[in-house]
Write a protein that holds these residues in place. Structure first.
Motif, PDB file in Angstrom:
ATOM      1  N   ASN B  51      59.648  50.399  40.207  1.00 34.47           N
ATOM      2  CA  ASN B  51      58.848  49.564  41.116  1.00 34.47           C
ATOM      3  C   ASN B  51      57.646  50.328  41.658  1.00 34.47           C
ATOM      4  O   ASN B  51      56.627  49.736  42.011  1.00 34.47           O
ATOM      5  CB  ASN B  51      59.705  49.085  42.296  1.00 34.47           C
ATOM      6  CG  ASN B  51      60.671  48.026  41.839  1.00 34.47           C
ATOM      7  OD1 ASN B  51      60.368  47.270  40.917  1.00 34.47           O
ATOM      8  ND2 ASN B  51      61.836  47.988  42.441  1.00 34.47           N
ATOM      9  N   ASN B  52      57.793  51.661  41.758  1.00 33.71           N
ATOM     10  CA  ASN B  52      56.669  52.494  42.230  1.00 33.71           C
ATOM     11  C   ASN B  52      55.439  52.290  41.355  1.00 33.71           C
ATOM     12  O   ASN B  52      54.313  52.366  41.839  1.00 33.71           O
ATOM     13  CB  ASN B  52      57.070  53.972  42.202  1.00 33.71           C
ATOM     14  CG  ASN B  52      57.954  54.335  43.377  1.00 33.71           C
ATOM     15  OD1 ASN B  52      58.190  53.505  44.260  1.00 33.71           O
ATOM     16  ND2 ASN B  52      58.468  55.547  43.382  1.00 33.71           N
ATOM     17  N   ILE B  53      55.683  52.074  40.053  1.00 31.58           N
ATOM     18  CA  ILE B  53      54.536  51.900  39.142  1.00 31.58           C
ATOM     19  C   ILE B  53      53.876  50.544  39.407  1.00 31.58           C
ATOM     20  O   ILE B  53      52.653  50.425  39.394  1.00 31.58           O
ATOM     21  CB  ILE B  53      54.966  52.009  37.659  1.00 31.58           C
ATOM     22  CG1 ILE B  53      55.701  53.330  37.400  1.00 31.58           C
ATOM     23  CG2 ILE B  53      53.759  51.883  36.732  1.00 31.58           C
ATOM     24  CD1 ILE B  53      56.156  53.528  35.971  1.00 31.58           C
ATOM     25  N   ASP B 181      60.167  44.740  31.587  1.00 22.59           N
ATOM     26  CA  ASP B 181      59.745  46.039  32.129  1.00 22.59           C
ATOM     27  C   ASP B 181      59.303  47.020  31.039  1.00 22.59           C
ATOM     28  O   ASP B 181      59.181  48.223  31.297  1.00 22.59           O
ATOM     29  CB  ASP B 181      60.868  46.648  32.978  1.00 22.59           C
ATOM     30  CG  ASP B 181      62.142  46.863  32.185  1.00 22.59           C
ATOM     31  OD1 ASP B 181      62.180  46.462  31.009  1.00 22.59           O
ATOM     32  OD2 ASP B 181      63.102  47.429  32.735  1.00 22.59           O
ATOM     33  N   ALA B 182      59.061  46.507  29.837  1.00 28.84           N
ATOM     34  CA  ALA B 182      58.733  47.389  28.705  1.00 28.84           C
ATOM     35  C   ALA B 182      57.472  48.224  28.967  1.00 28.84           C
ATOM     36  O   ALA B 182      57.446  49.421  28.664  1.00 28.84           O
ATOM     37  CB  ALA B 182      58.568  46.567  27.435  1.00 28.84           C
ATOM     38  N   LEU B 183      56.441  47.605  29.546  1.00 32.32           N
ATOM     39  CA  LEU B 183      55.194  48.342  29.778  1.00 32.32           C
ATOM     40  C   LEU B 183      55.412  49.481  30.777  1.00 32.32           C
ATOM     41  O   LEU B 183      54.867  50.572  30.614  1.00 32.32           O
ATOM     42  CB  LEU B 183      54.097  47.407  30.296  1.00 32.32           C
ATOM     43  CG  LEU B 183      53.492  46.417  29.303  1.00 32.32           C
ATOM     44  CD1 LEU B 183      52.380  45.619  29.976  1.00 32.32           C
ATOM     45  CD2 LEU B 183      52.946  47.114  28.075  1.00 32.32           C
ATOM     46  N   LEU B 184      56.229  49.213  31.794  1.00 29.60           N
ATOM     47  CA  LEU B 184      56.494  50.247  32.809  1.00 29.60           C
ATOM     48  C   LEU B 184      57.135  51.468  32.163  1.00 29.60           C
ATOM     49  O   LEU B 184      56.787  52.609  32.455  1.00 29.60           O
ATOM     50  CB  LEU B 184      57.438  49.706  33.895  1.00 29.60           C
ATOM     51  CG  LEU B 184      56.978  48.510  34.693  1.00 29.60           C
ATOM     52  CD1 LEU B 184      58.087  48.012  35.603  1.00 29.60           C
ATOM     53  CD2 LEU B 184      55.769  48.878  35.530  1.00 29.60           C
ATOM     54  N   LYS B 185      58.072  51.180  31.264  1.00 32.69           N
ATOM     55  CA  LYS B 185      58.791  52.286  30.621  1.00 32.69           C
ATOM     56  C   LYS B 185      57.911  53.015  29.612  1.00 32.69           C
ATOM     57  O   LYS B 185      58.024  54.225  29.451  1.00 32.69           O
ATOM     58  CB  LYS B 185      60.061  51.753  29.968  1.00 32.69           C
ATOM     59  CG  LYS B 185      61.095  51.414  31.021  1.00 32.69           C
ATOM     60  CD  LYS B 185      62.378  50.927  30.465  1.00 32.69           C
ATOM     61  CE  LYS B 185      63.383  50.757  31.604  1.00 32.69           C
ATOM     62  NZ  LYS B 185      64.544  49.997  31.218  1.00 32.69           N
ATOM     63  N   LYS B 188      55.149  55.263  31.509  1.00 35.47           N
ATOM     64  CA  LYS B 188      55.605  56.399  32.334  1.00 35.47           C
ATOM     65  C   LYS B 188      55.359  57.758  31.654  1.00 35.47           C
ATOM     66  O   LYS B 188      54.850  58.674  32.305  1.00 35.47           O
ATOM     67  CB  LYS B 188      57.074  56.219  32.712  1.00 35.47           C
ATOM     68  CG  LYS B 188      57.546  57.236  33.710  1.00 35.47           C
ATOM     69  CD  LYS B 188      58.944  56.931  34.201  1.00 35.47           C
ATOM     70  CE  LYS B 188      59.586  58.166  34.740  1.00 35.47           C
ATOM     71  NZ  LYS B 188      60.309  58.936  33.736  1.00 35.47           N
ATOM     72  N   PRO B 189      55.692  57.941  30.372  1.00 35.47           N
ATOM     73  CA  PRO B 189      55.409  59.245  29.752  1.00 35.47           C
ATOM     74  C   PRO B 189      53.933  59.640  29.818  1.00 35.47           C
ATOM     75  O   PRO B 189      53.620  60.816  29.930  1.00 35.47           O
ATOM     76  CB  PRO B 189      55.845  59.055  28.297  1.00 35.47           C
ATOM     77  CG  PRO B 189      56.849  57.975  28.346  1.00 35.47           C
ATOM     78  CD  PRO B 189      56.404  57.058  29.434  1.00 35.47           C
ATOM     79  N   PHE B 190      53.032  58.657  29.774  1.00 30.13           N
ATOM     80  CA  PHE B 190      51.603  58.976  29.895  1.00 30.13           C
ATOM     81  C   PHE B 190      51.310  59.510  31.303  1.00 30.13           C
ATOM     82  O   PHE B 190      50.448  60.355  31.489  1.00 30.13           O
ATOM     83  CB  PHE B 190      50.742  57.738  29.640  1.00 30.13           C
ATOM     84  CG  PHE B 190      50.689  57.344  28.185  1.00 30.13           C
ATOM     85  CD1 PHE B 190      49.794  57.950  27.320  1.00 30.13           C
ATOM     86  CD2 PHE B 190      51.540  56.384  27.681  1.00 30.13           C
ATOM     87  CE1 PHE B 190      49.743  57.603  25.981  1.00 30.13           C
ATOM     88  CE2 PHE B 190      51.505  56.020  26.346  1.00 30.13           C
ATOM     89  CZ  PHE B 190      50.600  56.631  25.491  1.00 30.13           C
ATOM     90  N   MET B 191      52.035  58.978  32.294  1.00 27.67           N
ATOM     91  CA  MET B 191      51.837  59.420  33.676  1.00 27.67           C
ATOM     92  C   MET B 191      52.481  60.782  33.914  1.00 27.67           C
ATOM     93  O   MET B 191      52.121  61.479  34.845  1.00 27.67           O
ATOM     94  CB  MET B 191      52.414  58.382  34.647  1.00 27.67           C
ATOM     95  CG  MET B 191      51.722  57.043  34.529  1.00 27.67           C
ATOM     96  SD  MET B 191      52.469  55.811  35.575  1.00 27.67           S
ATOM     97  CE  MET B 191      51.777  56.249  37.136  1.00 27.67           C
ATOM     98  N   GLU B 192      53.456  61.113  33.069  1.00 28.89           N
ATOM     99  CA  GLU B 192      54.142  62.400  33.231  1.00 28.89           C
ATOM    100  C   GLU B 192      53.479  63.504  32.414  1.00 28.89           C
ATOM    101  O   GLU B 192      54.010  64.610  32.338  1.00 28.89           O
ATOM    102  CB  GLU B 192      55.599  62.264  32.775  1.00 28.89           C
ATOM    103  CG  GLU B 192      56.445  61.444  33.723  1.00 28.89           C
ATOM    104  CD  GLU B 192      57.839  61.213  33.178  1.00 28.89           C
ATOM    105  OE1 GLU B 192      58.780  61.265  33.954  1.00 28.89           O
ATOM    106  OE2 GLU B 192      57.985  60.982  31.962  1.00 28.89           O
TER     107      GLU B 192
END
Lengths: 463, 477
Positions: B51-53, B181-185, B188-192
């Motif tokens: 949800n943070n994303i 929620d596929a886009l969120l998942k 996330k690796p791009f944000m990490e």
């Protein structure tokens, strides 16, 4: 027609018989005496060849190949002593290396023993692991369902009890003993802690303090501390989280040690705990961080700051960090929290060695609508990277200053890149009546591809 | 001559046995790495609040690109499902790749679209774009519809990339069903991203046959009723949870499935976009991007996520499945031959030394060798006396190992996502695993060999992929 067919069939038969005979190594017709002598000679040669090759393989310990040669030699001369002797020797050698149980009681594989043993072991392992995996899959489902039911029951129980406790005027000993009784094992206590954390998010002031007291009274802080000191990272991280939410600074040393952990989750939980537990120097870790501060970490810290309404760190100071990712984080936060007082330091960043930081600085100045940066942006345009040129035009568009019209027209005129042209036209469009007039004039122009660009920019459905 | 054949047969015997042992060992090692990686992923994920994303003001922007060809029956529901994805900073670009049915008209009418004066650059060459359409209704502001001349899936994706405005592109099959929620998942690796640049992320594809579908979303998950789709459930589970997970961990992943993948747009454009000269454009793009990054001496990663992110309909008839596998083989061969410089090349790290070599030996050559082994065994039976006891032992070894591997894949699924609710489903899948090596595996070998022959004959077509479709079976496909 019929005769020709019979002739053809005859020829085909001869070809077929010859072919089969060749393959089967059979004589096509009975041999004459001379031919018989030749055959005997041929058999003799064959026998010798088999023995020679058999000996070669035997000396090289290629037992399977040697056995084949001696067996063939034995077929050629069934009574000969040597092939039989060697067959016995080779078989013995093969049997010596074979698993005795397998060769004596199951089959004689005529293959090296270690191979047979390995294959049988893998088969046994496969069957056993297959049964275990299937049984675990089936049993796991039952266990999961049972655990889920128990969890639901406990959650409901704890919720009711905690709400009653929070709104009661005095502490009831009966309640304490009841909740202690329910949370008598590890699983139940874990559910209780989770429930208390969930509740603590929604509470403030006196109620929050009351909840913390209950947490201490039930000795749950000891559970959390134990977890925080665990050697397993995921348990440790959970412990940090629990202590942070319940505001218990007992694992201070361990939390600080993990601020530079290589494990990203542990590092983030330690950061989160530091921010929550030590408000005086909560963002100190940002100055010490050597690793890249990922966007994901930045996002989580931002969430923590806004959710708990924490004091912001000195971003002006952090803009001077030698860690580029910290500078990026600071710029992002400056934009989000609209910290315009950092303008002078941001201006210095326009000459930073990292193009990414310069890009972000330009973006932030645009977002904060800082007019004073326009001459500087105009000056660096020529020397900047393509991405930064785009960002400069976008920033000018956001700042929306009529004095930039000439510059933007120049960009539109001189640049050949479609994206730069579109952005320049969009920036012009934002300049009010003067901008609209300019675009309307360009709309009638046949020069370059102005018409298409302006149509694109003026189309409100696109932008 | 006999001695020569004896030696040859000795070498062939030992080669086949050695190869079998190497393949099985590699499966075991990969399964082990996967198990560890999967456990770590799930542990890490238990701390993540997606949800943070959704609420964050600093998320990367995404362009979801969905090529469509003759999809009139399901396209409206599927676009609605795409528009309802959980993310705050994305656009949906649907590319009509010269459909011959009513796809174009259906979309225009359903979303009240009209042609706009869209100005863009053909940064990646693609067939002519006839028009770009946007909706009059502001509720569909995120949607862009492109109508272009037919050029194939890769070409349609390239057109979408040319029009897209965002940092990341997410390519999907429009007939697939994405988890909300596929886009969120995937993002996330791009944000990490740390010291290594993340150039692509991919996730698990699940099989939607027999599932209950409403408004382009999965409402109830069922195990496929037919044998062929069911056996593919096993195949996919093995491939995604046991192999790709490990390759992702080793940073040697060569393939992000075309059904769903997210890429850094800048890298894709620099690499020249999707290749239109191959039928395996998804694998070819990943290999080319990795090669590009390695040649630029940039540190990079391709991340694999074990979460089920997209549901797709798999072939349920032998004919269509055969065509699909034939195409996969040809696509693999095209990519492997095009990038043969990677073979055992230390310059490309694990990707060249292990990833590429594994695909060459085990994904492409293994079925061919298996087929040749079968011919060899047949000749041995005709012209010589085979060692029947040893043959039987080998057969039991291969069979039990294969079934055991499938059962472990089932356990992986059960301990992680357990999407199939009924206990009967686990048993059904186990029975399928018992049958698979005897009835299904020989077919996959046959299709792979056919693929090899077709490749050598110069066949480059996709082959017609008939689908039952979401609509036809009223809720179930």
């Amino acid at each position: 027609m019929n005769k020709r067919f019979i002739q053809l069939r005859f020829i085909l038969n001869i070809v077929l018989i010859t072919f089969i005979s060749l393959i089967a190594n059979l004589p096509v017709y009975p041999a004459s005496e001379k031919e018989s002598a030749e055959l005997v000679l041929q058999r003799e040669r064959d026998y010798e060849k088999r023995i020679i090759w058999g000996e070669r393989f035997f000396s090289l310990h290629l037992d399977a190949l040697a056995l084949k040669q001696f067996e063939r030699a034995n077929k050629i001369k069934p009574g000969a002593y040597f092939p039989q002797y060697r067959i016995k020797q080779v078989t013995l050698r093969l049997n010596q290396s074979q698993n005795r149980f397998v060769s004596e009681f199951i089959f004689d594989f005529n293959k090296p023993g270690f191979l047979i043993t390995a294959l049988i072991l893998v088969i046994v392992f496969s069957i056993t692991s297959m049964v275990i995996a299937l049984a675990t899959a089936l049993i796991n489902r039952n266990n999961m369902m049972r655990a889920e039911k128990r969890k639901q029951y406990l959650l409901e129980e704890y919720q009711t009890m905690l709400v009653n406790y929070l709104f009661a005027t005095e502490i009831n000993q009966e309640f304490i003993s009841k909740i202690k009784k329910i949370s008598n094992n590890k699983f139940n206590r874990r559910i209780l802690i989770d429930q208390m954390i969930d509740l603590s998010i929604t509470l403030t002031g006196e109620e929050k303090e009351k909840l913390k007291n209950l947490y201490l009274l039930l000795g749950l802080d000891k559970d959390s501390y134990k977890r925080a000191m665990s050697r397993k990272w995921h348990i440790k991280a959970k412990g940090f989280r629990e202590l942070a939410f319940m505001n218990i600074p007992s694992a201070n040393k361990e939390i600080r040690r993990c601020l530079t952990s290589r494990n990203d989750i542990l590092r983030m939980e330690a950061q989160f705990a530091t921010i929550r537990l030590y408000p005086d120097n909560s963002f100190e870790f940002l100055e010490q961080l050597k690793k890249r501060y990922t966007l994901w970490e930045q996002l989580n810290v931002y969430e923590t700051i806004t959710f708990h309404q924490l004091n912001l760190p000195d971003f002006d100071h952090l803009l001077k960090s030698t860690n580029d990712s910290i500078v990026m984080f600071s710029l992002r936060m400056i934009r989000i929290f609209q910290l315009r007082n950092t303008f002078n330091t941001m201006l210095e960043l326009l000459s930073h060695k990292s193009a990414e930081i310069r890009n972000q600085a330009i973006h932030v100045m645009g977002a904060l609508k800082i007019n004073d940066c326009l001459p500087q942006l105009k000056r660096i345009y020529k020397t900047e990277t393509y991405e930064n040129c785009l960002e400069i035009i976008k920033a000018i568009a956001s700042i929306n200053d009529e004095s930039m019209l000439g510059f933007l027209k120049l960009v539109l005129d001189k640049e050949d890149d479609v994206q730069l042209q579109i952005e320049a036209a969009m920036a012009i469009n934002k300049l009010g009546i003067k901008g609209s007039d300019t675009l309307n004039k360009l709309l009638t122009s046949d020069y370059k591809n102005y018409q298409i660009i302006v149509k694109h920019v003026l189309d409100k459905r696109i932008n | 001559m006999d001695i020569f054949f004896d030696i040859l047969s000795y070498i062939v015997n030992n080669f086949i046995l050695g190869l079998t042992i190497v393949i099985f060992s590699s499966y075991l090692i990969l399964a082990l790495i996967s198990a560890i990686a999967l456990r770590n992923y799930l542990r890490k994920n238990s701390f993540v609040d997606y949800n943070n994303i959704i609420l964050a003001p600093v998320t990367p922007s995404i362009s979801v690109i969905a090529p469509a060809y003759n999809e009139e029956k399901s396209i409206v529901d599927n676009i609605r499902a795409l528009l309802a994805l959980y993310y705050n900073n994305f656009e949906v670009t649907v590319v009509n790749d010269g459909s011959t049915d009513n796809t174009f008209k259906t979309v225009i009418e359903a979303f009240d679209m009209e042609r706009v004066n869209y100005f863009f650059d053909y940064r990646i060459p693609c067939e002519r774009i006839r028009g770009v359409y946007k909706s009059r209704n502001r509720s569909f502001k995120k949607l862009t519809f492109i109508d272009k001349v037919n050029g194939g899936k890769a070409d349609a994706l390239n057109a979408g990339i040319n029009i897209s405005k965002n940092q990341l592109i997410c390519s999907i099959d429009v007939d697939s069903i994405m988890e909300p929620d596929a886009l969120l998942k995937l993002v996330k690796p791009f944000m990490e991203e740390g010291d290594k640049k993340v150039i692509g992320t991919g996730g698990v594809i699940r099989i939607a046959n027999s599932c209950q579908i409403e408004n382009g979303q999965i409402k109830r998950i069922h195990l496929p009723e037919k044998f062929l789709p069911r056996v593919q459930v096993l195949e996919y589970t093995r491939a995604f949870l046991m192999a790709r997970m490990a390759w992702g961990k080793l940073n040697g992943l060569l393939l992000i499935s075309g059904a769903l993948g997210m890429f850094d747009k800048e890298t894709v454009v620099k690499c020249g976009g999707y290749s239109t000269s191959t039928v395996g454009e998804d694998m070819e793009l990943v290999v080319r991007m990795r090669r590009y990054m390695a040649e630029q001496k940039q540190k990079y990663e391709v991340i694999y996520i074990p979460d089920p992110l997209v549901w797709t309909e798999v072939p349920s008839t032998l004919k269509v499945l055969g065509r699909q596998r034939n195409r996969w083989t040809r696509g693999t061969m095209e990519t492997l031959f095009k990038h043969k410089v990677l073979f055992m090349n230390p310059k490309y790290g694990i990707f060249g030394m292990l990833g590429y070599t594994y695909w060459l030996l085990f994904e492409w050559l293994a079925p061919v060798i298996e087929f040749l082994g079968l011919i060899y065994f047949t000749l041995l039976v005709i012209f010589d006396e085979p060692n029947w006891y040893f043959f039987l032992l080998l057969f039991v070894f291969v069979y039990t190992f294969a079934v055991s591997l499938s059962t472990w894949a089932l356990l992986f699924e059960e301990l992680t996502y357990h999407k199939y609710e009924k206990r009967r489903d686990v048993l059904k899948l186990f029975i399928t695993a018992l049958i698979e090596p005897i009835f299904y595996h020989p077919l996959t070998v046959y299709w792979a060999v056919r693929g090899n022959i077709d490749y050598m004959r110069g066949v480059r077509s996709w082959g017609k992929m008939d689908r039952v479709g979401f609509q036809r079976s009223k809720g179930k496909i």
